[in-house]
Design a protein around this motif. Structure first.
Motif, PDB file in Angstrom:
ATOM      1  N   GLN A  71      -6.410   8.570   0.779  1.00  8.37           N
ATOM      2  CA  GLN A  71      -7.259   8.958  -0.347  1.00  8.37           C
ATOM      3  C   GLN A  71      -8.253  10.052   0.055  1.00  8.37           C
ATOM      4  O   GLN A  71      -8.508  10.974  -0.725  1.00  8.37           O
ATOM      5  CB  GLN A  71      -7.997   7.740  -0.898  1.00  8.37           C
ATOM      6  N   VAL A 109       0.835  -1.207   0.000  1.00  6.99           N
ATOM      7  CA  VAL A 109       0.000   0.000   0.000  1.00  6.99           C
ATOM      8  C   VAL A 109       0.869   1.257   0.000  1.00  6.99           C
ATOM      9  O   VAL A 109       0.573   2.223  -0.718  1.00  6.99           O
ATOM     10  CB  VAL A 109      -0.948  -0.001   1.217  1.00  6.99           C
ATOM     11  N   LEU A 138       0.799   4.138  -2.889  1.00  8.62           N
ATOM     12  CA  LEU A 138       0.431   5.526  -2.609  1.00  8.62           C
ATOM     13  C   LEU A 138       1.575   6.504  -2.902  1.00  8.62           C
ATOM     14  O   LEU A 138       1.339   7.624  -3.367  1.00  8.62           O
ATOM     15  CB  LEU A 138      -0.015   5.656  -1.154  1.00  8.62           C
ATOM     16  N   LYS A 177      -4.895   3.322   3.491  1.00  5.61           N
ATOM     17  CA  LYS A 177      -5.125   3.752   2.111  1.00  5.61           C
ATOM     18  C   LYS A 177      -6.343   4.669   2.031  1.00  5.61           C
ATOM     19  O   LYS A 177      -6.317   5.708   1.349  1.00  5.61           O
ATOM     20  CB  LYS A 177      -5.320   2.530   1.213  1.00  5.61           C
TER      21      LYS A 177
END
Length: 258
Positions: free
Chosen positions: A253, A114, A118, A249
């Motif tokens: 976001q 992750v 990202l 995550k």
């Protein structure tokens, strides 16, 4: 000879035999005690030698000699953070790690996919701070030598890949394998273009050792409880038992939508 006299002599012989057996048993016990005492003395001496040897190799936590040389591109207060990701990212993950720390490896194993996703997408910036906690707890120099090597990899623009290699090949906590600069250079062969004369010299010379020590001092002053310490925009998320890679995550976001 009368039956009574014969019986008396037999009884005397039996008593003598019994007495001899007692003496033999006593002699065996005496010898056993002497041998046992000698063994204890030897073991005691070995223990003392072991303590002396351990103390001889003990890292006293003092600063490394030489100037504090920060790796290329280091950021933050006193240049103690190695950044990964774009500076324009709206979210920052601050990670304090020790390359000998098993819990740090567990964090990396779970969260690395992750974090890579990202950072590659420009949504997250990670600031890595390198710590030598296990060197102090278990004795040795593997934490510092590995951190120095990682800083050398940063000089070469290869920190993220080498950082991952060090955790992927982490020895058992009690095994100070990363104290060996030859081992650290060997692992550099797993990163394309890293094993160069400049990298080797940086690792063997301990170019960034004093910088690593300063980073650990900052960790101590920060009052953190252990490694890894993971801060998301300043909040310690590693202590959040509900935290998962998916939740991290989502948090990143949502921050990028703001």
């Amino acid at each position: 000879m009368s039956e009574k006299n014969r019986e008396g002599k037999r009884t005397a012989r039996e008593k003598l035999a019994v007495e001899r057996e007692k003496q033999k048993s006593a002699e065996k016990r005496r010898r056993a005690l002497l041998v046992g005492g000698a063994v204890v003395a030897v073991l005691g001496l070995a223990a003392v030698i072991g303590v002396v040897a351990a103390n001889a190799g003990k890292d006293d936590g003092g600063e490394a000699s030489g100037p504090v040389v920060a790796p290329s591109g280091a950021q933050g207060k006193d240049g103690l953070a190695i950044p990964v990701g774009k500076d324009s990212a709206k979210s920052t993950l601050t990670v304090w790690e020790d390359f000998r720390c098993p819990a740090c490896k567990s964090f990396e194993t779970a969260y690395r996919p992750v974090i890579h996703e990202l950072t590659n997408a420009g949504q997250l910036k990670v600031e890595y701070h390198l710590v030598t906690l296990i060197d102090g707890n278990m004795r040795g120099s593997g934490s510092r030598n590995a951190a120095n090597a990682a800083a050398c990899a940063q000089d070469a623009g290869k920190f993220p890949a080498y950082h991952d290699v060090l955790f992927d090949n982490q020895p058992p906590e009690i095994d100070d394998a990363y104290a060996s600069t030859d081992k650290l250079i060997e692992l550099a062969g797993k990163v394309d273009g890293l094993d160069t004369p400049a990298f080797r010299a940086c690792v063997k010379d301990g170019t960034h050792n004093a910088w690593v020590d300063k980073s650990h001092q900052a960790f101590d002053k920060g009052g953190f409880s252990g490694t890894p310490t993971v801060l998301f925009d300043g909040k310690n998320i590693y202590q959040d038992r509900t935290m998962t890679p998916a939740k991290l995550k989502q948090m990143v976001q949502e921050a990028n939508k703001a």
